[in-house]
Design a protein around this motif. Sequence first.
Motif, short mmCIF file in Angstrom:
data_model
loop_
_atom_site.label_atom_id
_atom_site.label_comp_id
_atom_site.label_asym_id
_atom_site.label_seq_id
_atom_site.Cartn_x
_atom_site.Cartn_y
_atom_site.Cartn_z
N LYS A 38 0.81 -1.22 0.00
CA LYS A 38 0.00 0.00 0.00
C LYS A 38 0.85 1.28 0.00
O LYS A 38 0.51 2.25 -0.67
N SER A 39 1.97 1.29 0.71
CA SER A 39 2.79 2.50 0.78
C SER A 39 3.39 2.85 -0.59
O SER A 39 3.55 4.03 -0.90
N VAL A 40 3.71 1.86 -1.41
CA VAL A 40 4.26 2.13 -2.74
C VAL A 40 3.15 2.66 -3.65
O VAL A 40 3.34 3.64 -4.38
N ASP A 41 1.97 2.05 -3.58
CA ASP A 41 0.84 2.54 -4.36
C ASP A 41 0.50 3.98 -3.97
O ASP A 41 0.28 4.84 -4.83
N GLN A 42 0.49 4.25 -2.67
CA GLN A 42 0.16 5.59 -2.20
C GLN A 42 1.24 6.60 -2.61
O GLN A 42 0.93 7.74 -2.93
N LEU A 43 2.49 6.16 -2.63
CA LEU A 43 3.57 7.04 -3.08
C LEU A 43 3.32 7.50 -4.52
O LEU A 43 3.47 8.68 -4.83
N ALA A 44 2.91 6.59 -5.38
CA ALA A 44 2.63 6.95 -6.78
C ALA A 44 1.52 8.00 -6.85
O ALA A 44 1.64 8.99 -7.57
N LEU A 45 0.46 7.80 -6.09
CA LEU A 45 -0.65 8.77 -6.08
C LEU A 45 -0.21 10.11 -5.49
O LEU A 45 -0.60 11.17 -5.98
N ASN A 46 0.62 10.06 -4.45
CA ASN A 46 1.12 11.31 -3.85
C ASN A 46 1.97 12.10 -4.84
O ASN A 46 1.85 13.33 -4.92
#
Length: 92
Positions: free
Chosen positions: A51-59
């Motif tokens: 989830k943290s990698v996916d969220q990084l992309a969105l951020n």
Amino acid sequence: NLWQRNIESIGDKIIGEEGVTYDEAKVQVMATIDSFGNLIKSEILISYGIKSVDQLALNILNEAATFAPFDPIMNREYSVLEIVRDWNFSTE
């Protein structure tokens, strides 16, 4: 190309500030942009599974917005643009 360079520049900045390294993480992202260059929707199409990698992309995408408005030719053809890209995070 301008869109991609902007995303990469913001991504390098954010990742550098976090001080985290990523080992060959890949995420597929869809960005929906209106004719004024506003990011109106973003979503993960294919998750890396962390989830943290996916969220990084969105951020990164949210931080890079607002983008350049459509030129007159694009504006006649499109009201929104959906861009689907694979984002690769690696230590190199």
